[in-house]
Design an enzyme around this catalytic site. Structure first.
Site, mmCIF file in Angstrom:
data_model
loop_
_atom_site.group_PDB
_atom_site.id
_atom_site.type_symbol
_atom_site.label_atom_id
_atom_site.label_comp_id
_atom_site.label_asym_id
_atom_site.label_seq_id
_atom_site.Cartn_x
_atom_site.Cartn_y
_atom_site.Cartn_z
ATOM 1 N N GLY A 38 -13.919 82.058 -24.353
ATOM 2 C CA GLY A 38 -14.021 81.454 -25.675
ATOM 3 C C GLY A 38 -12.934 81.927 -26.618
ATOM 4 O O GLY A 38 -11.923 82.510 -26.207
ATOM 5 N N GLY A 39 -13.157 81.691 -27.919
ATOM 6 C CA GLY A 39 -12.151 82.016 -28.917
ATOM 7 C C GLY A 39 -11.798 83.489 -28.978
ATOM 8 O O GLY A 39 -10.623 83.846 -29.104
ATOM 9 N N TYR A 46 -20.869 94.276 -31.874
ATOM 10 C CA TYR A 46 -21.122 95.451 -32.718
ATOM 11 C C TYR A 46 -22.597 95.581 -33.096
ATOM 12 O O TYR A 46 -22.986 96.576 -33.717
ATOM 13 C CB TYR A 46 -20.271 95.379 -33.993
ATOM 14 C CG TYR A 46 -20.488 94.119 -34.803
ATOM 15 C CD1 TYR A 46 -21.531 94.023 -35.704
ATOM 16 C CD2 TYR A 46 -19.652 93.016 -34.627
ATOM 17 C CE1 TYR A 46 -21.745 92.869 -36.436
ATOM 18 C CE2 TYR A 46 -19.859 91.854 -35.354
ATOM 19 C CZ TYR A 46 -20.907 91.785 -36.258
ATOM 20 O OH TYR A 46 -21.125 90.639 -36.978
ATOM 21 N N THR A 53 -17.382 82.371 -36.459
ATOM 22 C CA THR A 53 -17.842 83.052 -35.253
ATOM 23 C C THR A 53 -18.351 82.030 -34.243
ATOM 24 O O THR A 53 -18.258 80.820 -34.465
ATOM 25 C CB THR A 53 -18.920 84.110 -35.592
ATOM 26 O OG1 THR A 53 -19.173 84.917 -34.436
ATOM 27 C CG2 THR A 53 -20.213 83.469 -36.070
ATOM 28 N N ASN A 62 -10.569 82.429 -36.600
ATOM 29 C CA ASN A 62 -11.756 83.145 -37.084
ATOM 30 C C ASN A 62 -11.739 83.355 -38.592
ATOM 31 O O ASN A 62 -12.667 83.942 -39.148
ATOM 32 C CB ASN A 62 -11.903 84.493 -36.375
ATOM 33 C CG ASN A 62 -10.961 85.548 -36.913
ATOM 34 O OD1 ASN A 62 -9.786 85.268 -37.184
ATOM 35 N ND2 ASN A 62 -11.456 86.762 -37.076
ATOM 36 N N LYS A 71 -14.973 78.921 -32.929
ATOM 37 C CA LYS A 71 -13.606 79.404 -33.141
ATOM 38 C C LYS A 71 -12.552 78.432 -32.608
ATOM 39 O O LYS A 71 -11.435 78.391 -33.132
ATOM 40 C CB LYS A 71 -13.422 80.783 -32.504
ATOM 41 C CG LYS A 71 -14.210 81.879 -33.216
ATOM 42 C CD LYS A 71 -13.908 83.258 -32.665
ATOM 43 C CE LYS A 71 -14.673 84.321 -33.422
ATOM 44 N NZ LYS A 71 -14.301 85.688 -33.000
ATOM 45 N N SER A 90 -21.679 90.847 -41.326
ATOM 46 C CA SER A 90 -20.563 90.527 -42.214
ATOM 47 C C SER A 90 -20.969 90.506 -43.688
ATOM 48 O O SER A 90 -20.242 90.998 -44.547
ATOM 49 C CB SER A 90 -19.956 89.171 -41.830
ATOM 50 O OG SER A 90 -19.343 89.244 -40.566
#
Length: 253
Positions: A129-130, A209, A60, A85, A64, A16
């Site tokens: 999860g989120g 990713y 993250t 998020n 979340k 990020s």
């Protein structure tokens, strides 16, 4: 200079900062993006008070869901999903207001829209999860039938991996990995799917990713399945977050 950033427990995997620094440079934006590793989500209020130029955060794993009690308000979509998020931070003197949003859902929906599926629209979501909740929100709104899967299967209406029968695997077309299994640096891990039942009829969507090709993807491709990673989703949700965050009028040329 205004600061934006990412909170999580361990952020070695994150691209990020690199993405936003390039975005700021390309747009002539005078801002910084910082990775804030928090040992506990309870440390968030101190971070926000201490970093007085902080105006926006991405969130993250594993925060979340647990971040929600620390927020002033939620967008309707974040409230419906039960996960956040993206946080917008608004400051007026000593008054600080934190509003939670979910950009994972629209980003996932846009990526999913790149593909054509059978009319049956059946899926498996790996994880609870989120990120998994955002995926479930999108699939539900788009008329999919899906099951969520976890290692224990102890939550209501959640399957364990050992309950994934040949009939279940044959009935689904989309399998979304919304767990951190396989994420850098634990690149040799992956969800324990019954891989013998994966075929060319499946699309495997890994929200991870980093690395760009996970073991989950490699195993699917070896069985003839299509497989994509979460890089496109990351870029989409990051751009949506930038639209949400407060910006100084002098930031952009």
């Amino acid at each position: 200079m205004r600061i934006y950033g990412l909170i999580g427990q361990t952020l070695k995997h994150s691209w990020s900062r690199e993405y936003f620094i390039r975005k700021f440079a390309a747009g002539g934006i005078h801002a910084d993006y910082i990775l804030f590793e928090l040992a506990r989500i309870n440390d968030l209020p101190v971070l926000v008070r201490t970093e007085q130029q902080l105006y926006g955060l991405n969130v993250t794993i594993p925060y979340k869901k647990s971040v929600i009690p620390f927020l002033s308000d939620l967008s309707p979509e974040a409230e419906a999903i039960g996960a956040v998020n993206t946080i917008r931070i608004e400051r007026q003197g000593q008054d600080i207001r934190l509003t939670g949003f979910n950009t994972d859902a629209p980003a996932f929906g846009a990526e999913l829209g790149r593909f054509a599926f059978r009319e049956s629209k059946r899926a498996l979501i790996l994880g609870t999860g989120g990120a998994a909740m955002a995926v479930a929100h999108v699939l539900k709104n788009e008329g999919w039938t899906f099951s969520m899967v976890s290692r224990s299967g102890k939550l209501p209406n959640v399957l364990s991996y050992d309950k994934l029968t040949p009939d279940i695997m044959a009935s689904v077309e989309l399998i979304v990995n919304a767990t951190p299994a396989g994420m850098y640096p634990e690149v040799d891990t992956m969800p324990p799917l019954p891989w013998d039942y994966i075929t060319r009829k499946h699309l495997l969507f890994d929200l991870i990713y980093n690395p760009e090709e996970t073991r989950f993807m490699q195993m699917g491709q070896a069985k003839g399945a299509r497989a994509i990673n979460g890089l496109g989703m990351l870029k989409r949700q990051a751009d949506l977050a930038w639209e949400i965050w407060p910006k100084d009028q002098t930031q952009e040329k």
